[in-house]
Design a protein around this motif. Structure first.
Motif, PDB file in Angstrom:
ATOM      1  N   MET A 104       2.287  -2.098   0.512  1.00 26.79           N
ATOM      2  CA  MET A 104       1.647  -0.806   0.512  1.00 26.79           C
ATOM      3  C   MET A 104       0.367  -0.832   1.341  1.00 26.79           C
ATOM      4  O   MET A 104      -0.029   0.194   1.851  1.00 26.79           O
ATOM      5  CB  MET A 104       1.339  -0.366  -0.924  1.00 26.79           C
TER       6      MET A 104
ATOM      7  N   HIS B 131       3.579   6.408  -4.057  1.00 24.13           N
ATOM      8  CA  HIS B 131       4.166   5.165  -4.580  1.00 24.13           C
ATOM      9  C   HIS B 131       4.558   5.328  -6.050  1.00 24.13           C
ATOM     10  O   HIS B 131       5.613   4.843  -6.475  1.00 24.13           O
ATOM     11  CB  HIS B 131       3.180   4.012  -4.406  1.00 24.13           C
TER      12      HIS B 131
ATOM     13  N   HIS C  20       8.312   4.590  -8.859  1.00 20.33           N
ATOM     14  CA  HIS C  20       8.106   3.503  -9.829  1.00 20.33           C
ATOM     15  C   HIS C  20       9.415   3.048 -10.487  1.00 20.33           C
ATOM     16  O   HIS C  20       9.637   1.852 -10.667  1.00 20.33           O
ATOM     17  CB  HIS C  20       7.104   3.941 -10.896  1.00 20.33           C
TER      18      HIS C  20
ATOM     19  N   ILE D 259      11.290   1.462  -0.624  1.00 16.55           N
ATOM     20  CA  ILE D 259      10.127   2.152  -1.187  1.00 16.55           C
ATOM     21  C   ILE D 259       8.994   2.297  -0.170  1.00 16.55           C
ATOM     22  O   ILE D 259       8.457   3.394  -0.027  1.00 16.55           O
ATOM     23  CB  ILE D 259       9.672   1.506  -2.499  1.00 16.55           C
ATOM     24  N   PRO D 260       8.611   1.261   0.564  1.00 21.62           N
ATOM     25  CA  PRO D 260       7.521   1.469   1.538  1.00 21.62           C
ATOM     26  C   PRO D 260       7.825   2.566   2.560  1.00 21.62           C
ATOM     27  O   PRO D 260       6.959   3.382   2.872  1.00 21.62           O
ATOM     28  CB  PRO D 260       7.374   0.106   2.207  1.00 21.62           C
TER      29      PRO D 260
ATOM     30  N   VAL E  72       7.627   5.927   0.707  1.00 25.81           N
ATOM     31  CA  VAL E  72       6.229   6.232   0.392  1.00 25.81           C
ATOM     32  C   VAL E  72       5.516   6.711   1.648  1.00 25.81           C
ATOM     33  O   VAL E  72       4.797   7.711   1.624  1.00 25.81           O
ATOM     34  CB  VAL E  72       5.521   4.996  -0.210  1.00 25.81           C
TER      35      VAL E  72
END
Length: 63
Positions: free
Chosen positions: A1, A28, A32, A40-41, A44
């Motif tokens: 992140m 972010h 969860h 996810i990155p 996000v």
């Protein structure tokens, strides 16, 4: 992140860094409970970029 934050902070240098950090953290948090962690990155960054783009235009209009 941290890399996501660094890229977005550089791109949106006209916005306060704490605003960028909060936006990345909020984006972010939305992922969860995601089961596929590898993306996810990317997700996000896309969500935060969209929010920062819209907030950047709002900040310009409000000044």
């Amino acid at each position: 992140m941290e890399q996501v934050f660094d890229r977005l902070a550089a791109t949106y240098s006209d916005l306060p860094r704490d605003h960028v950090a909060r936006t990345v953290a909020n984006a972010h948090d939305r992922f969860h409970d995601s089961t596929i962690r590898e993306f996810i990155p990317l997700l996000v960054e896309r969500r935060a970029r969209a929010e920062l783009s819209s907030s950047g235009s709002l900040l310009v209009w409000s000044s």
